[in-house]
Design an enzyme around this catalytic site. Sequence first.
Site, PDB file in Angstrom:
ATOM      1  N   HIS A  67       0.925  -1.302  -0.085  1.00 11.81           N
ATOM      2  CA  HIS A  67      -0.151  -0.028   0.008  1.00 11.81           C
ATOM      3  C   HIS A  67       0.759   1.304   0.017  1.00 11.81           C
ATOM      4  O   HIS A  67       0.273   2.312  -0.097  1.00 11.81           O
ATOM      5  CB  HIS A  67      -0.943   0.029   1.059  1.00 11.81           C
ATOM      6  CG  HIS A  67      -0.481   0.074   2.402  1.00 11.81           C
ATOM      7  ND1 HIS A  67       0.199  -0.721   3.373  1.00 11.81           N
ATOM      8  CD2 HIS A  67      -0.296   1.454   3.176  1.00 11.81           C
ATOM      9  CE1 HIS A  67       0.155  -0.073   4.362  1.00 11.81           C
ATOM     10  NE2 HIS A  67       0.295   1.149   4.420  1.00 11.81           N
ATOM     11  N   ASP A 112       0.060  -7.462   1.561  1.00 10.00           N
ATOM     12  CA  ASP A 112       0.446  -6.101   1.814  1.00 10.00           C
ATOM     13  C   ASP A 112       1.813  -6.157   1.910  1.00 10.00           C
ATOM     14  O   ASP A 112       2.644  -5.822   2.686  1.00 10.00           O
ATOM     15  CB  ASP A 112      -0.070  -5.295   2.913  1.00 10.00           C
ATOM     16  CG  ASP A 112       0.108  -3.976   2.923  1.00 10.00           C
ATOM     17  OD1 ASP A 112       0.468  -3.374   1.596  1.00 10.00           O
ATOM     18  OD2 ASP A 112       0.134  -3.275   3.820  1.00 10.00           O
ATOM     19  N   SER A 206       4.055   2.812   8.083  1.00  8.14           N
ATOM     20  CA  SER A 206       3.884   1.606   7.319  1.00  8.14           C
ATOM     21  C   SER A 206       5.146   1.350   6.269  1.00  8.14           C
ATOM     22  O   SER A 206       5.923   1.983   5.973  1.00  8.14           O
ATOM     23  CB  SER A 206       2.787   2.146   6.099  1.00  8.14           C
ATOM     24  OG  SER A 206       1.622   2.112   6.796  1.00  8.14           O
TER      25      SER A 206
END
Length: 260
Positions: A67, A112, A206
């Site tokens: 992502h 992911d 992230s």
Amino acid sequence: MVLIRVLANLLILQLSYAQKSSELVVGGDECNINEHRFLVALYEYTSMTFICGGTLINQEWVLTAAHCDRDTIYIYIGMHDKYVKFDDEQGRHPKEKYIFNCSNNFTKWDKDIMLIKLDYPVNYSEHIAPLSLPSSPPSMGSVCRVMGWGAITPTNETLPDVPHCANINILDHALCRAVFPGLPATSRTLCAGVLQGGTDTCNRDSGGPLICNGQFQGIVFWGWYPCAQPRVPALYTKVFDHLDWIQSIIAGNTDAACPP
């Protein structure tokens, strides 16, 4: 490092938009200048906006969260302070990007992860070195290290100039299933955090690493908002369960078969 958190209904309906792309470490301290030689910073190239962390696994490859992908990316390797450059700091563009897209025995929660091949190899130096891939998965209760340039406050996105580091624990997967509706019992993720709250990954953390016993075990994936709440752990993509795919891509098999 506080991960980007979303309301429960958004988490259920919009998995792809609720990830920790902007999360930072909450409850941590500035990392030691030499403890994150593998940590890289991903920027959106046209605006030069910081978006995510990532991890150098050899001279040509970076592992991060899917992502975190953007049309244009620039990667800083060997960076500590965003505004004070080391002599050995290096920058690279992606040459190729590979996103895990297997369906057999893998759900939307398990994908992911993105490999980035750099446009040319980095030179290892005082502030640049790779992180080892795992030889086995971490055990429950393991104390692990998280780090990143993500938010350092749970609600207001206060982004630091330097990476922050913190210790968190590998927790029972059932705790994350209670927090994240729809998370399968067989999910290839790690559940990690501090049960009493106060320490967590957060917005813009992230893609960064979860490190247990010196090995690269997880990638910052998903969390709750506000970050660092009691009994609300976060999810990390489990690197060990993707090793076959990672090693096949690096070896040049870009049509790598999906892991079992």
